[in-house]
Each structure stands twice: as structure tokens, then as C-alpha cells.
Write a protein that holds these residues in place. Structure first.
Motif, short mmCIF file in Angstrom:
data_model
loop_
_atom_site.label_atom_id
_atom_site.label_comp_id
_atom_site.label_asym_id
_atom_site.label_seq_id
_atom_site.Cartn_x
_atom_site.Cartn_y
_atom_site.Cartn_z
N PHE A 104 0.87 -1.18 0.00
CA PHE A 104 0.00 0.00 0.00
C PHE A 104 0.91 1.23 0.00
N TRP A 130 -11.84 0.22 -5.36
CA TRP A 130 -11.86 0.33 -3.89
C TRP A 130 -12.28 -1.00 -3.26
N LYS A 157 -10.02 -3.12 -0.67
CA LYS A 157 -10.48 -3.49 0.69
C LYS A 157 -10.35 -5.00 0.89
N SER A 184 -6.79 -6.07 1.30
CA SER A 184 -6.22 -5.62 2.59
C SER A 184 -6.68 -6.48 3.76
N LEU A 192 -7.30 1.36 4.76
CA LEU A 192 -6.78 0.05 4.30
C LEU A 192 -5.77 -0.49 5.31
N ARG A 229 -7.60 -1.56 8.41
CA ARG A 229 -8.30 -2.84 8.24
C ARG A 229 -7.36 -4.01 8.48
#
Ligand code: OAD
Length: 255
Positions: free
Chosen positions: A19, A178, A182, A185, A206, A209
Motif C-alpha cells: 500500500f 476500492w 479493501k 487488505s 486500508l 483494516r
């Protein structure tokens, strides 16, 4: 410098999420957003270039600014952090690169299927209909020395004006991208969080999470962030220096 646990985790991971934020491109010479001297938001009016309201007030200014920004990125080269991330994908079953960056430096060093959750500088779309396109490299290569006004392209379908296809403040993230970001992640074995201040949501969620799911995490950043004490491994330093060392420790010398 790197624990045996981390090296083994990296070697044995089936799915790693990388990320990234503006810091991964900093060593390429692309300014970050919040650097106190060179940050984009220090030097340019976020209302004018970061909101649709500002764009509509003076579309030629906004369009010209993005033409200049695109050309500035075109002149930059990927750095060892981008290269190391692309190489990691060759060593592991699955690597998902999720970036907040609108530049294409991950792709230019070989990363595939990068999830651009804030859009892409080289993409444009119509302000009113669904038309989208990617500007050709031949156009981005045309020299633009200064951010000067330039009338926006006209949509070939509905004749209204085009805009950069990036996410501006107050706008939703592209839903399909997105969703993939998600899911990745929350399902990966390891998340690398590289060069982001973590201040802008929902993007920053992210990392939250992964941490919430107790997924092992690594952060690389020369400055402190809010998740310094929440990540499993925190490295204070530059991505272009630390990432190649980390991956070499796990997989041997990079090509
Ligand atoms: P920021 O400018 O907020 O943060 C950049 C981060 O990179 C900072 O934490 C720096 O310490 C770090 N950094 C600088 N040099 C680095 C290096 N060589 N190696 C590693 N890290 C380094 O940028 P972002 O977190 O990406 O959104 O900003 C998030 C979002 O805010 C952007 O995507 C953009 C912006 O407003 C939109 O435009 C929608």
C-alpha cells in the motif's frame, strides 16, 4: 536490521499487499502532498486543483495545471522502491499493489494491475457523461514548462468539457477498485505500508483494516505516523533504501 521472523514471513507469504503513498515516489523527485517545503498543498491552491468546484470556476486553469503536472511526472524515473516492489511480484504467488498515487511510476518499473484508488494522472473523463480515455504518451511528452491555462478537451460523445480522471476532495473512490483494495487488505498475509502519512480517509483505512484483522504489517517512512506503534514492524527511513535491502535479505540479490 530485519528480524528473522519478518524475513520468514516475507518468504512464506502467499499474498502481500503493498500500500503506497506519495513517499514512494519522493526519491523520483515527485513532490509529496504534505511536505512542509515542497509539498503540493503548500505550493498550490487545493481548492483550484483538488476540487470539482474549483475546476468549474476556471476549467482552463485546472486543465492546464494537470497538463503541466502530467508532463513533470513523464520527465521523472521510477526509483529503487518501485523496482523492488515490481521484483517482489516475481518472487511470491500474489502481490497486490494499491496506491494512492496518480503517477504511473509503479507500472513503469513493471508492476501489473496496480489499484489506483485515487485515479490516474494520464486518464481523463467527461464532466457530464461516462466517456473516459487515457491520453497517449505522445501528448504527455509535449513540453509544458509552467502550469498555464489551457482549454480543456471536448468530450467526443456529448461535447461537454473533459476533466482529469483523478479523485478530488469530496468525491467517491472508484467503487470497483476500492472494493478490490479493501478485500485484498483484509485477506492478505502481510501488508507493506510505504510512504503515506495515513491522514486521508477512506484510503488510510486500508492499513487500519489489516491491523484490525491482526495481519502482520510493515511500515516504511522517514517520519512518524499515527500507526507507528500499531504496525508489527516499523522502519524509519526512505523506501528506496530500505525496501531493496529487505527484499534482498529475503530473496537474495535482485536482478
Ligand atoms: P502525504 O504527502 O500526505 O505523505 C507522504 C508521506 O511520505 C509522508 O508521511 C512522508 O514522511 C513520507 N515520505 C517522504 N519521503 C519518503 C521516502 N523517501 N520514503 C518513504 N516515505 C517517504 O502523501 P499521501 O499519504 O500519499 O489524495 O497522501 C494521501 C492523499 O492525500 C493523496 O493521495 C492525495 C492527498 O490529498 C488525493 O488527491 C485524493
Amino acid at each position: 536490521m530485519f528480524s528473522e521472523n519478518l524475513i520468514q514471513k516475507l518468504q512464506n507469504s502467499k499474498h502481500v499487499v503493498v500500500f503506497t503513498g506519495a513517499g514512494v515516489s519522493a526519491e523520483s523527485g515527485v513532490p509529496t502532498f504534505r511536505d512542509v517545503e515542497n509539498g503540493l498543498w503548500e505550493n498550490f491552491d487545493v481548492m483550484k486543483i483538488g476540487t470539482e468546484q474549483g475546476y468549474l470556476q476556471d476549467p482552463s486553469f485546472g486543465w492546464g495545471w494537470y497538463e503541466w503536472a502530467r508532463h513533470q511526472v513523464f520527465l521523472k524515473q521510477p526509483n529503487p522502491a518501485h523496482y523492488a516492489i515490481a521484483q517482489l511480484a516475481e518472487k511470491l504467488p500474489k502481490v497486490t499493489v494499491v496506491t494512492q498515487n496518480v503517477d504511473d511510476l509503479h507500472e513503469r518499473d513493471g508492476s501489473l494491475d496496480v489499484l489506483h484508488i485515487h485515479g490516474a494522472l494520464n486518464d481523463v473523463c467527461c464532466l457530464y457523461c461516462d466517456y473516459k480515455s487515457t491520453l497517449p504518451q505522445s501528448r504527455i511528452a509535449i513540453e509544458v514548462e509552467q502550469p498555464i491555462s489551457s482549454p480543456p478537451d471536448i468530450c467526443p460523445l456529448c461535447s461537454s468539457i473533459m476533466r482529469p480522471h483523478v479523485v478530488w476532495f469530496g468525491e467517491n473512490l472508484p467503487s470497483d477498485i476500492w472494493q478490490k483494495a479493501k478485500e485484498a487488505s483484509e485477506q492478505c498475509d502481510l501488508m507493506l505500508i510505504i510512504g503515506t502519512s495515513g491522514l486521508i480517509y477512506p484510503a488510510a483505512s486500508l492499513a487500519d483494516r489489516a491491523i484490525y484483522k491482526k495481519i502482520e504489517s510493515v511500515q516504511i517512512n522517514p517520519d512518524a505516523t499515527d500507526i507507528d506503534t500499531l504496525v508489527t514492524h516499523n522502519f524509519r527511513g526512505k523506501a528506496g533504501e530500505i525496501l531493496p535491502l529487505l527484499f534482498e535479505a529475503a530473496f537474495g540479490e535482485m536482478k
